[in-house]
Design an enzyme around this catalytic site. Sequence first.
Site, short mmCIF file in Angstrom:
data_model
loop_
_atom_site.label_atom_id
_atom_site.label_comp_id
_atom_site.label_asym_id
_atom_site.label_seq_id
_atom_site.Cartn_x
_atom_site.Cartn_y
_atom_site.Cartn_z
CG HIS A 80 -1.92 -1.17 1.14
ND1 HIS A 80 -2.66 -1.57 2.22
CD2 HIS A 80 -2.23 -2.04 0.14
CE1 HIS A 80 -3.39 -2.63 1.89
NE2 HIS A 80 -3.14 -2.94 0.63
CG HIS A 241 -7.70 -2.86 -1.79
ND1 HIS A 241 -7.12 -1.85 -1.05
CD2 HIS A 241 -6.93 -3.95 -1.59
CE1 HIS A 241 -6.07 -2.32 -0.42
NE2 HIS A 241 -5.92 -3.60 -0.73
CG ASP A 245 -3.59 -4.98 -3.00
OD1 ASP A 245 -3.10 -4.16 -2.20
OD2 ASP A 245 -4.42 -5.84 -2.68
CG HIS A 268 -0.18 -9.65 -3.01
ND1 HIS A 268 -0.12 -8.30 -3.30
CD2 HIS A 268 -1.06 -9.76 -2.00
CE1 HIS A 268 -0.92 -7.64 -2.48
NE2 HIS A 268 -1.51 -8.50 -1.69
#
Length: 290
Positions: A80, A241, A245, A268
Amino acid sequence: MNHGRQRTLGRPARVHGRGLFHGNDVTLTLLPAPEYHGIVFQRVDLASRVLIPARVEYVVAAPRRTVLSRLGAEVETVEHVLAALAGMQVDNCIVQVTASECPNGDGSAQAFVEAIDSAGIVPQSALVTRLDVAESCSVCDESTGACWTARPTADDTLHIDYELLSPFPGCDRQALSLAITPSTFANELAKARTFVRESEVQSLRAVGLGRRTTPSDLIVFDTNGMPIQNALRYSDECVRHKILDCIGDFALGGARLSGNFSGQKTGHRHNHELIRQIRDSQLGQRRRTA
Ligand SMILES: [Zn+2]
């Protein structure tokens, strides 16, 4: 193509808070850095004061977050603050932390954007270091349907097209397509918060994570897809969001990124793999033309 000058902060700025997963109290300080320094983390609570560059080669596998490690020092949940720096086009910055995990803020990147705004962004003399998608590439996982495709762009913009296809209510089907600039990042993405299902909170707590976390630290969806003790900031806050990311993880390419990105159902690990491919492809091209 290479437009623009590198940028750093006008002065230091701090964010105090708690880590989302470990609950540690932590102060994060953003410091100005010279040209070509890049974004580099430093654990100032460790005697060794190891520097950990925000680059994909220092990523270590961890569920649900991005963790960097170098010479025995780790810094967790970096995505973040990295998204805020990349989104606001800050190229050079030292990020000092007083514990292993970065502060969560409210689960979004807003606290970091406010810190960057309070410090001010100043141009430097050197031209921006760029990482452009030179040839189309993809990272796909047939077993889950997760897939990224990156294509070259005719200009130096970063465009992200994302489709969130999730099996649980509240975030089941959301899509967003956005050209990423400091203005779209600050206005459309920075306030979008991390989200989990109520059942996931219980399984994370069972392994000792998130014990100091409350429903106000992120969005927790109940089984009907309603946020618990919280209200959504956008009806499509989840996909916003996810893009936030991605911007944070893509910053691990270590340069200002451009290209047309199209993704769905990724996490991720896929973001890291894609940016590693793009970075390696650029390094390979440089070697071939050297
Ligand atoms: Zn996140």
